[in-house]
Design a protein around this motif. Structure first.
Motif, PDB file in Angstrom:
ATOM      1  N   ILE A  66      -2.625   5.331  56.313  1.00 33.32           N
ATOM      2  CA  ILE A  66      -1.342   5.222  55.598  1.00 33.32           C
ATOM      3  C   ILE A  66      -0.883   3.766  55.597  1.00 33.32           C
ATOM      4  O   ILE A  66      -0.407   3.244  54.586  1.00 33.32           O
ATOM      5  CB  ILE A  66      -0.283   6.142  56.249  1.00 33.32           C
ATOM      6  CG1 ILE A  66      -0.601   7.611  55.942  1.00 33.32           C
ATOM      7  CG2 ILE A  66       1.123   5.786  55.752  1.00 33.32           C
ATOM      8  CD1 ILE A  66       0.251   8.614  56.703  1.00 33.32           C
ATOM      9  N   CYS A  67      -1.050   3.088  56.735  1.00 34.80           N
ATOM     10  CA  CYS A  67      -0.648   1.676  56.837  1.00 34.80           C
ATOM     11  C   CYS A  67      -1.454   0.791  55.891  1.00 34.80           C
ATOM     12  O   CYS A  67      -0.916  -0.161  55.317  1.00 34.80           O
ATOM     13  CB  CYS A  67      -0.808   1.184  58.273  1.00 34.80           C
ATOM     14  SG  CYS A  67       0.449   1.848  59.391  1.00 34.80           S
ATOM     15  N   VAL A  68      -2.739   1.109  55.726  1.00 32.40           N
ATOM     16  CA  VAL A  68      -3.579   0.343  54.793  1.00 32.40           C
ATOM     17  C   VAL A  68      -3.002   0.427  53.376  1.00 32.40           C
ATOM     18  O   VAL A  68      -2.839  -0.584  52.694  1.00 32.40           O
ATOM     19  CB  VAL A  68      -5.037   0.873  54.800  1.00 32.40           C
ATOM     20  CG1 VAL A  68      -5.834   0.276  53.644  1.00 32.40           C
ATOM     21  CG2 VAL A  68      -5.719   0.541  56.114  1.00 32.40           C
ATOM     22  N   VAL A  69      -2.653   1.635  52.961  1.00 27.57           N
ATOM     23  CA  VAL A  69      -2.088   1.838  51.620  1.00 27.57           C
ATOM     24  C   VAL A  69      -0.770   1.085  51.479  1.00 27.57           C
ATOM     25  O   VAL A  69      -0.506   0.431  50.464  1.00 27.57           O
ATOM     26  CB  VAL A  69      -1.876   3.347  51.340  1.00 27.57           C
ATOM     27  CG1 VAL A  69      -1.185   3.547  49.988  1.00 27.57           C
ATOM     28  CG2 VAL A  69      -3.205   4.087  51.362  1.00 27.57           C
ATOM     29  N   MET A  70       0.068   1.148  52.511  1.00 22.61           N
ATOM     30  CA  MET A  70       1.378   0.501  52.445  1.00 22.61           C
ATOM     31  C   MET A  70       1.263  -1.018  52.416  1.00 22.61           C
ATOM     32  O   MET A  70       2.062  -1.696  51.774  1.00 22.61           O
ATOM     33  CB  MET A  70       2.242   0.959  53.622  1.00 22.61           C
ATOM     34  CG  MET A  70       2.628   2.428  53.516  1.00 22.61           C
ATOM     35  SD  MET A  70       3.537   3.018  54.950  1.00 22.61           S
ATOM     36  CE  MET A  70       5.091   2.153  54.729  1.00 22.61           C
ATOM     37  N   LEU A  71       0.250  -1.571  53.093  1.00 21.71           N
ATOM     38  CA  LEU A  71       0.025  -3.018  53.050  1.00 21.71           C
ATOM     39  C   LEU A  71      -0.457  -3.442  51.671  1.00 21.71           C
ATOM     40  O   LEU A  71      -0.130  -4.517  51.179  1.00 21.71           O
ATOM     41  CB  LEU A  71      -0.996  -3.427  54.111  1.00 21.71           C
ATOM     42  CG  LEU A  71      -0.492  -3.478  55.561  1.00 21.71           C
ATOM     43  CD1 LEU A  71      -1.659  -3.616  56.528  1.00 21.71           C
ATOM     44  CD2 LEU A  71       0.494  -4.614  55.760  1.00 21.71           C
ATOM     45  N   GLU A  72      -1.255  -2.580  51.030  1.00 18.14           N
ATOM     46  CA  GLU A  72      -1.800  -2.906  49.712  1.00 18.14           C
ATOM     47  C   GLU A  72      -0.765  -2.702  48.597  1.00 18.14           C
ATOM     48  O   GLU A  72      -0.864  -3.295  47.533  1.00 18.14           O
ATOM     49  CB  GLU A  72      -3.032  -2.041  49.429  1.00 18.14           C
ATOM     50  CG  GLU A  72      -4.239  -2.402  50.292  1.00 18.14           C
ATOM     51  CD  GLU A  72      -5.403  -1.434  50.110  1.00 18.14           C
ATOM     52  OE1 GLU A  72      -5.175  -0.343  49.547  1.00 18.14           O
ATOM     53  OE2 GLU A  72      -6.520  -1.773  50.538  1.00 18.14           O
ATOM     54  N   SER A  73       0.231  -1.837  48.846  1.00 19.22           N
ATOM     55  CA  SER A  73       1.252  -1.539  47.832  1.00 19.22           C
ATOM     56  C   SER A  73       2.640  -1.743  48.430  1.00 19.22           C
ATOM     57  O   SER A  73       3.268  -0.786  48.889  1.00 19.22           O
ATOM     58  CB  SER A  73       1.109  -0.080  47.347  1.00 19.22           C
ATOM     59  OG  SER A  73      -0.188   0.163  46.889  1.00 19.22           O
ATOM     60  N   PRO A  74       3.122  -2.994  48.462  1.00 13.67           N
ATOM     61  CA  PRO A  74       4.438  -3.271  49.056  1.00 13.67           C
ATOM     62  C   PRO A  74       5.550  -2.516  48.335  1.00 13.67           C
ATOM     63  O   PRO A  74       5.404  -2.158  47.167  1.00 13.67           O
ATOM     64  CB  PRO A  74       4.607  -4.788  48.872  1.00 13.67           C
ATOM     65  CG  PRO A  74       3.230  -5.307  48.623  1.00 13.67           C
ATOM     66  CD  PRO A  74       2.489  -4.205  47.932  1.00 13.67           C
ATOM     67  N   PRO A  75       6.675  -2.257  49.020  1.00 13.01           N
ATOM     68  CA  PRO A  75       7.785  -1.539  48.379  1.00 13.01           C
ATOM     69  C   PRO A  75       8.363  -2.317  47.204  1.00 13.01           C
ATOM     70  O   PRO A  75       8.352  -3.539  47.195  1.00 13.01           O
ATOM     71  CB  PRO A  75       8.819  -1.381  49.500  1.00 13.01           C
ATOM     72  CG  PRO A  75       8.439  -2.371  50.552  1.00 13.01           C
ATOM     73  CD  PRO A  75       6.979  -2.598  50.424  1.00 13.01           C
ATOM     74  N   LYS A  76       8.857  -1.582  46.213  1.00  9.73           N
ATOM     75  CA  LYS A  76       9.447  -2.200  45.013  1.00  9.73           C
ATOM     76  C   LYS A  76      10.966  -2.065  45.086  1.00  9.73           C
ATOM     77  O   LYS A  76      11.483  -1.033  45.495  1.00  9.73           O
ATOM     78  CB  LYS A  76       8.924  -1.515  43.753  1.00  9.73           C
ATOM     79  CG  LYS A  76       7.414  -1.559  43.595  1.00  9.73           C
ATOM     80  CD  LYS A  76       6.981  -0.766  42.363  1.00  9.73           C
ATOM     81  CE  LYS A  76       5.467  -0.639  42.295  1.00  9.73           C
ATOM     82  NZ  LYS A  76       4.912   0.276  43.286  1.00  9.73           N
TER      83      LYS A  76
END
Length: 313
Positions: free
Chosen positions: A162-172
């Motif tokens: 989950i952290c990998v995905v969140m690092l690759e897709s920062p919050p908008k």
């Protein structure tokens, strides 16, 4: 990137927010704070725990990936130990899984779920844990809860992915963080600020104030000086403005943008309804028209907030 993060070798700073019940938090803090002190010392991670006058509390882990996952593992082990201890005093035959709830910005959940749910399915299968992303945002925030259940090792593996995905897709956009509130406390707006009423005290609520101010900036209504609700005091309960009169407001939205407002199976429009407390009806498409009519009904504050959230979409 994924392999180096999973192996704990990627030297980036992470922040993980966990939502826990008071009893679980008490166990992690330990007698005189000994347990959480040990976790901080052995992991090297920063571990902050939100105030304790709420049924739920937020535990924030921050630091390099190696420190974060060491602290996370220690928390999981403590919860697993508590389950084992409760089993010894129980007649239950099957051991329940460890369950964790992560709190993440709603704007990152789409990347986490993936097209048609492919990404979250991949995470479930590779980590061996159950993962569920909440359809609605947590109250007075732009964050959602992600529930992860399974064995300690499968949960740790799942959270790493989950952290990998969140690092690759920062919050908008702007993220309004979820802060647990004491159950059932009414909220008042006075002097442009939001306060939660606890006993005889009014506690400032910066997140609610921010939401309220954003809504007022977007307000389609002229705020009359004689309007007691906005000039002086506005009592809100369960997302609805109890003292203001109800009204309605209509918006026109292009057909090609209506899907962004409705979301998958109506998830987005339901979030907006829940956050604003307004009723929102989207008219059926009219032949030959490139627009759709949206009718918002509720108090002035809830309509303004709903319109702001729709514009934000």
């Amino acid at each position: 990137m994924e392999s180096s993060l999973v192996e704990g070798g990627l030297n980036v700073t992470l922040t993980i927010r966990l939502l826990m019940h008071g009893k679980e938090v008490g166990s992690i803090i330990g007698k005189k704070g000994e347990s959480v002190k040990k976790m901080r010392e052995e992991s090297g991670a920063r571990i902050n725990i939100s105030e304790g006058n709420c049924p739920e509390r937020i535990i924030t882990l921050a630091g390099p990936t190696t420190s974060i996952f060491k602290a996370f593992s220690m928390i999981i082990e403590k919860l697993e130990e508590d389950i084992s201890n409760s089993m010894s005093n129980s007649t239950a035959t099957s051991k329940p899984p460890v369950t964790m709830r992560l709190v993440v910005p709603a704007s990152q959940c789409g990347s986490l779920i993936g097209k048609g749910g492919c990404k979250i399915k991949e995470i479930r299968e590779s980590a061996g844990a159950q993962v569920q992303v909440a359809g609605d945002m947590l109250p007075n925030s732009t964050e959602r809860a992600i529930t992860v259940a399974g064995t300690p090792q499968s949960i740790i593996e799942c959270v790493k992915q989950i952290c990998v995905v969140m690092l690759e897709s920062p919050p908008k956009g702007v993220t309004i963080p979820y802060r647990p509130k004491p159950s059932g406390s009414p909220v008042i707006f006075a002097g442009g600020q939001a306060y939660a009423v606890q006993g005889q005290h009014a506690i400032p609520q910066p997140d609610l104030t921010k939401l309220h101010q954003l809504a007022m900036q977007q307000s389609p209504f002229p705020i009359a000086h004689g309007n007691q609700c906005f000039q002086d005091l506005c009592v809100v309960s369960a997302g609805m403005d109890a003292s203001a009169q109800t009204g309605s407001h209509e918006l026109t939205i292009p057909n090609d943008l209506i899907g962004c407002i409705i979301g998958r199976q109506g998830a987005k429009i339901n979030e907006i309804r829940q956050m604003s407390g307004a009723q929102i009806k989207i008219a059926n498409p009219v032949e030959g028209s490139t627009d759709r009519q949206v009718t918002i009904t509720g108090s002035h504050a809830s309509i303004s907030l709903a319109e702001y959230l729709i514009n934000a979409r």
